[in-house]
Design a protein around this motif. Sequence first.
Motif: not given
Ligand code: GDP
Length: 184
Positions: A2-11, A122-127, A154-158
């Motif tokens: 996925g693109r940078s900052n999409v939430g890949k590491s968090s997922l 990603t970041k479903a908690d924001q939708v 999906v939400s890495a947060r919830t």
């Molecule tokens: P990567 O660059 O794709 O690896 O993205 P990161 O995992 O580093 O996340 C990028 C940003 O999105 C960070 O500020 C995270 O805190 C935020 N983020 C990632 N996953 C979630 C999520 O499930 N919910 C919310 N609200 N923010 C998220």
Amino acid sequence: MGRSNVGKSSLLNALAGSSKLARTGSTPGRTRAVNYFLVDGRYYLVDLPGYGYAKAGKGDRERLARVSESYLESGAASASGAGGTPRLVVLLVDGKVGATPLDVLALQFLESVGVGVVIAATKADQVKRGERERQRRAISATLDLPESIPLVFVSARTGEGLNELWREIRPFGRGSEADTDISQ
Ligand code: GDP
């Protein structure tokens, strides 16, 4: 991928928390490393470098082309024991932002390679729940998503949607070359 900052590491971290996932090592790509995670001791989840940094353009397309194409097409995983070309790619799109032109390009590329695809929004908690269906339709329309490709919020947060995503991933892990390698 996925693109940078999409939430890949968090997922990946969230998935690691919801299953037996072990980081097994990495091979250096031309630009960034490809990381391997062994799931349930049976198959590999491969973390491909993000694409689409701040200045979207030719450079990004070339980065995606270089790292992901070489991985997906040449079976680069074989060299590191991860069992060859993947059967399924989880393409991450930002559930709140929606699909970007680079996501469209990534999906077109994956379809051209012929690999299975599942979209993780990603970041479903924001939708908000009330916006989900509209956003699902918007992402599907932008990606021109065929019915055969699932889209999971999906939400890495919830932790929302993680089980659903695993349900899409697991069948592709069964009976894989990686299984054979490990049982020997
Ligand atoms: P990567 O660059 O794709 O690896 O993205 P990161 O995992 O580093 O996340 C990028 C940003 O999105 C960070 O500020 C995270 O805190 C935020 N983020 C990632 N996953 C979630 C999520 O499930 N919910 C919310 N609200 N923010 C998220």
